[in-house]
Design an enzyme around this catalytic site. Structure first.
Site, short mmCIF file in Angstrom:
data_model
loop_
_atom_site.label_atom_id
_atom_site.label_comp_id
_atom_site.label_asym_id
_atom_site.label_seq_id
_atom_site.Cartn_x
_atom_site.Cartn_y
_atom_site.Cartn_z
N ASP A 290 0.80 -1.22 0.00
CA ASP A 290 0.00 0.00 0.00
C ASP A 290 0.84 1.27 0.00
O ASP A 290 0.45 2.30 0.56
CB ASP A 290 -0.97 0.02 1.21
CG ASP A 290 -1.88 -1.19 1.21
OD1 ASP A 290 -2.22 -1.67 0.12
OD2 ASP A 290 -2.23 -1.67 2.31
N LYS B 296 1.82 2.04 -5.11
CA LYS B 296 2.38 1.46 -6.35
C LYS B 296 1.44 1.70 -7.54
O LYS B 296 1.89 2.04 -8.63
CB LYS B 296 2.60 -0.06 -6.18
CG LYS B 296 3.56 -0.42 -5.06
CD LYS B 296 3.67 -1.92 -4.88
CE LYS B 296 2.44 -2.57 -4.31
NZ LYS B 296 2.09 -2.19 -2.93
N GLY C 150 -4.54 -4.53 -3.67
CA GLY C 150 -5.52 -3.49 -3.98
C GLY C 150 -4.76 -2.26 -4.39
O GLY C 150 -4.06 -1.65 -3.58
N HIS C 151 -4.80 -1.93 -5.67
CA HIS C 151 -4.02 -0.81 -6.20
C HIS C 151 -4.98 0.27 -6.66
O HIS C 151 -5.77 0.06 -7.58
CB HIS C 151 -3.12 -1.30 -7.35
CG HIS C 151 -2.17 -2.38 -6.93
ND1 HIS C 151 -1.59 -3.25 -7.80
CD2 HIS C 151 -1.70 -2.72 -5.71
CE1 HIS C 151 -0.80 -4.08 -7.13
NE2 HIS C 151 -0.86 -3.78 -5.87
N THR C 152 -4.91 1.42 -6.01
CA THR C 152 -5.87 2.49 -6.27
C THR C 152 -5.31 3.51 -7.25
O THR C 152 -4.20 4.00 -7.06
CB THR C 152 -6.22 3.21 -4.96
OG1 THR C 152 -6.41 2.23 -3.95
CG2 THR C 152 -7.46 4.07 -5.10
N GLN D 254 2.01 -6.21 -3.15
CA GLN D 254 2.45 -6.26 -1.75
C GLN D 254 3.74 -5.43 -1.58
O GLN D 254 3.92 -4.47 -2.30
CB GLN D 254 2.65 -7.71 -1.28
CG GLN D 254 1.34 -8.47 -1.06
CD GLN D 254 0.72 -9.02 -2.34
OE1 GLN D 254 1.38 -9.69 -3.11
NE2 GLN D 254 -0.55 -8.75 -2.57
N THR E 201 -8.47 -3.57 -0.34
CA THR E 201 -9.06 -4.87 -0.64
C THR E 201 -10.07 -5.27 0.42
O THR E 201 -11.20 -5.66 0.12
CB THR E 201 -7.95 -5.94 -0.75
OG1 THR E 201 -7.17 -5.61 -1.91
CG2 THR E 201 -8.50 -7.34 -0.92
N ASP F 187 2.47 14.59 1.63
CA ASP F 187 1.46 15.64 1.85
C ASP F 187 0.65 15.36 3.12
O ASP F 187 0.17 16.29 3.77
CB ASP F 187 0.52 15.74 0.63
CG ASP F 187 -0.07 14.38 0.23
OD1 ASP F 187 0.71 13.51 -0.19
OD2 ASP F 187 -1.30 14.20 0.38
N SER G 39 5.37 12.02 -4.79
CA SER G 39 3.94 12.02 -5.06
C SER G 39 3.27 12.89 -4.01
O SER G 39 3.55 12.78 -2.82
CB SER G 39 3.43 10.59 -5.00
OG SER G 39 2.03 10.58 -5.10
P1 GDP Z 1 -0.75 0.19 -3.57
O1 GDP Z 1 -1.33 -1.07 -3.05
O2 GDP Z 1 0.72 0.29 -3.31
O3 GDP Z 1 -1.09 0.45 -5.01
O4 GDP Z 1 -1.40 1.37 -2.71
P2 GDP Z 1 -2.97 1.52 -2.36
O5 GDP Z 1 -3.68 1.98 -3.57
O6 GDP Z 1 -3.46 0.32 -1.66
O7 GDP Z 1 -2.88 2.65 -1.25
C1 GDP Z 1 -2.34 3.90 -1.50
C2 GDP Z 1 -3.42 4.97 -1.26
O8 GDP Z 1 -2.83 6.25 -1.21
C3 GDP Z 1 -4.43 5.04 -2.39
O9 GDP Z 1 -5.68 5.38 -1.86
C4 GDP Z 1 -3.90 6.16 -3.27
O10 GDP Z 1 -4.93 6.82 -3.99
C5 GDP Z 1 -3.31 7.08 -2.24
N1 GDP Z 1 -2.14 7.85 -2.70
C6 GDP Z 1 -1.16 7.47 -3.54
N2 GDP Z 1 -0.22 8.43 -3.63
C7 GDP Z 1 -0.61 9.43 -2.81
C8 GDP Z 1 -0.03 10.70 -2.42
O11 GDP Z 1 1.05 11.06 -2.84
N3 GDP Z 1 -0.74 11.45 -1.53
C9 GDP Z 1 -1.92 11.05 -1.01
N4 GDP Z 1 -2.51 11.84 -0.14
N5 GDP Z 1 -2.49 9.87 -1.35
C10 GDP Z 1 -1.84 9.08 -2.21
P1 IMO Z 2 -0.92 -4.30 -2.15
O1 IMO Z 2 -0.47 -4.90 -3.44
C1 IMO Z 2 -1.04 -4.60 2.22
C2 IMO Z 2 -1.12 -8.66 3.89
C3 IMO Z 2 -2.37 -9.12 4.61
C4 IMO Z 2 -1.76 -10.06 5.62
C5 IMO Z 2 -0.62 -10.72 4.86
C6 IMO Z 2 -0.95 -12.08 4.28
O2 IMO Z 2 -2.21 -3.59 -2.21
O3 IMO Z 2 0.18 -3.52 -1.52
P2 IMO Z 2 -2.45 -12.84 2.22
O4 IMO Z 2 -3.91 -12.69 1.96
O5 IMO Z 2 -1.59 -12.24 1.17
O6 IMO Z 2 -2.05 -14.25 2.53
O7 IMO Z 2 -2.19 -12.02 3.58
O8 IMO Z 2 -0.30 -9.82 3.80
N1 IMO Z 2 -1.32 -8.17 2.50
C7 IMO Z 2 -1.25 -6.89 2.15
N2 IMO Z 2 -1.08 -5.77 2.89
N3 IMO Z 2 -1.13 -4.50 0.86
C8 IMO Z 2 -1.27 -5.62 0.11
O9 IMO Z 2 -1.23 -5.60 -1.24
C9 IMO Z 2 -1.38 -6.88 0.74
N4 IMO Z 2 -1.54 -8.14 0.30
C10 IMO Z 2 -1.49 -8.92 1.39
O10 IMO Z 2 -3.03 -8.04 5.21
O11 IMO Z 2 -1.19 -9.32 6.68
MG MG Z 3 -2.84 -1.71 -1.80
#
Ligand code: GDP
Ligand code: IMO
Ligand code: MG
Length: 443
Positions: A13, A16, A40-42, A224, A300, A333, A413
């Site tokens: 999270d 990415k 979960g990639h937002t 991850q 997710t 930020d 970012s």
């Molecule tokens: P990922 O799993 O690495 O793709 O990250 P996630 O999408 O799970 O979580 C990152 C969250 O931070 C998302 O809701 C993005 O929209 C948000 N985000 C990403 N870059 C920035 C940033 O530079 N500033 C802020 N405030 N939010 C961000």
């Molecule tokens: P992204 O790609 C954050 C965590 C779960 C748990 C551990 C094992 O969005 O960064 P699993 O279901 O993979 O066997 O769970 O890994 N986990 C994540 N935490 N971001 C993720 O993906 C994750 N994918 C799995 O919360 O602790």
């Molecule tokens: Mg994520």
């Protein structure tokens, strides 16, 4: 130009999805190499939020081929739900845009059920998984019981593999009082998936080699983060795949020399979802403030993410393990106007100061972080896109992080949208075609 590997340096999270989407215009192919729909990639495009789980984060750019490698575990139901959700948001997903490896393993109906049993058995030590069946699917892969996507291409083989598995799994199910699985109903379901998924199935290694031979650029996308890697993370509180750089090679069938650069996505603080050690975790109001300002809820599972200070020990180690060339620093930020900002520079363990991330989880449980406190900055960074306009105190913070993790920052970012990003030109130039990134951002 070059092929770039983008991966997380913390516990996932890191942002990415946003960075992959931003950089995609400089690449012809975006290829995921591990994990599954635990990710979960937002991505935000002009205010519209899109959350990707299995499909690579390059999908919002129509000219890009998205590839799902052999290193993933795929739930066909999740794949087609995502495809249809994307469709309703106007994003077309079809076999001309997405290729799925025939060697990827399938998540089968017994996997999430077995995962629930295994989490229950762990009691207080449960991992806090996403309960998507990811771990058990990788277990079956290593145990050589797995059903692969390519098995969908021969229904006789598919039925046989389902029957073998059901016999074995029903023994376990019986012990835990779960109702037995039925071969026929599972076969019918997967026969349906075979028809739908068949056209997507490819030899991904061969496909990537052909594309690279033509001079196309590939962005390798990690899910991850490094600290969730099954070998290098906080074992056993990890996921079941190699999210680190080596996973890109094995998870797609490309040689390590096809990876020309590594960009480590790094949040300006730390978060973690699920159980396991987290030395810089905050249990006070400051943690709650960061969680609220950073909107730190799992993309997710919707679970609140645990929040803490930036951990330079962890990120420096991640840079070493992955050979990170440059960092993309996300979400600074969120820290604007929060006062002084502590950064963890080392761990005290018994009488020692550790500068490297311990490989044992039980050591991590006992370390006490050593902090260096930085002044912080009152100015908003939200939406900043120009390096020269960044507040002095923030640039000082960034330089301290660079020194501590021994890696330069190439991207900052400052918000969720593509345009809310500072591209640090001299640091990024060798790895991506900035003209294409800028053109994509403006489009
Ligand atoms: P990922 O799993 O690495 O793709 O990250 P996630 O999408 O799970 O979580 C990152 C969250 O931070 C998302 O809701 C993005 O929209 C948000 N985000 C990403 N870059 C920035 C940033 O530079 N500033 C802020 N405030 N939010 C961000
Ligand atoms: P992204 O790609 C954050 C965590 C779960 C748990 C551990 C094992 O969005 O960064 P699993 O279901 O993979 O066997 O769970 O890994 N986990 C994540 N935490 N971001 C993720 O993906 C994750 N994918 C799995 O919360 O602790
Ligand atoms: Mg994520």
């Amino acid at each position: 130009m070059a092929n770039l590997l983008v991966l997380g340096t913390q516990w996932g999270d890191e942002g990415k999805g946003k960075i992959v989407d931003l950089l995609t215009p400089a690449f012809d192919v975006v290829a995921r190499y591990q994990g599954g729909h635990n990710a979960g990639h937002t991505v935000y495009v002009r205010g519209t939020k899109v959350v990707l789980h299995l499909i690579p984060s390059g999908i919002l750019h129509p000219g890009t081929l998205c590839v799902i490698g052999n290193g993933l575990v795929i739930s066909p139901a999740a794949f087609f739900k995502e495809t249809s959700d994307l469709g309703s948001q106007g994003v077309r997903v079809d076999p001309s845009r997405v290729a799925v490896s025939r060697s990827a393993h399938l998540i089968m109906p017994w996997h999430p059920l077995l995962e629930r049993v295994s989490e229950e058995l762990r009691g207080e030590k449960k991992i806090g998984t996403t309960c998507r069946g990811i771990g058990p699917a990788y277990e079956d892969k290593a145990a050589r019981f797995g059903v692969r996507a390519g098995d969908l291409l021969d229904l006789r083989v598919l039925r046989e593999k389902i029957a073998e598995n059901v016999t074995a799994k029903n023994r376990v199910f019986g012990k835990f009082g779960l109702p037995p699985l039925d071969v026929e109903s599972i076969y019918r379901e997967y026969k349906g998936w075979a028809e739908k998924l068949g056209p997507y199935l490819r030899d991904v290694s061969e496909l990537l080699h052909e594309r690279m031979k033509r001079g196309e650029n590939v962005l390798f996308e990690g899910a991850q983060g490094t600290l969730l890697d099954v070998d290098h993370g906080t074992y056993p509180y990890v996921t079941s795949s190699n999210s680190t750089a080596g996973g890109a090679s094995t998870g797609l069938g490309v040689g390590p020399k096809a990876i020309h650069g590594v960009l480590g996505i790094t949040k300006a603080y730390t978060t973690r979802v699920g159980g396991g050690p987290f030395p810089t975790e905050l249990h006070d109001e400051r943690g709650k403030t960061i969680a609220a300002r950073g909107d730190e809820f799992g993309a997710t599972t919707g679970r609140p993410r645990r929040c803490g200070w930036f951990d330079a020990v962890a990120v420096r180690t991640a840079c070493r393990i992955n050979g990170v060339d440059r960092i993309a620093l996300t979400k600074p930020d969120v820290l604007s106007g929060t006062g002084e900002i502590p950064v963890c520079t080392g761990y005290r363990y018994k009488r020692e100061i550790l500068k490297s991330f311990p490989t044992e989880s039980w050591v991590l449980d006992e370390v006490v972080p050593e902090y260096r406190t930085l002044p912080g900055w009152p100015e908003s960074l939200h939406g900043a896109a120009d390096f020269d306009a960044l507040p002095r105190a923030f640039v000082d913070y960034l330089r301290v992080l660079e020194d501590l993790v021994e890696t330069r920052v190439a991207v900052v970012s400052t918000g969720v949208e593509r345009g809310q990003t500072v591209l640090v030109e001299p640091e990024l130039r060798d790895f991506v075609d900035l003209t294409r990134v800028r053109a994509g951002r403006a489009a």
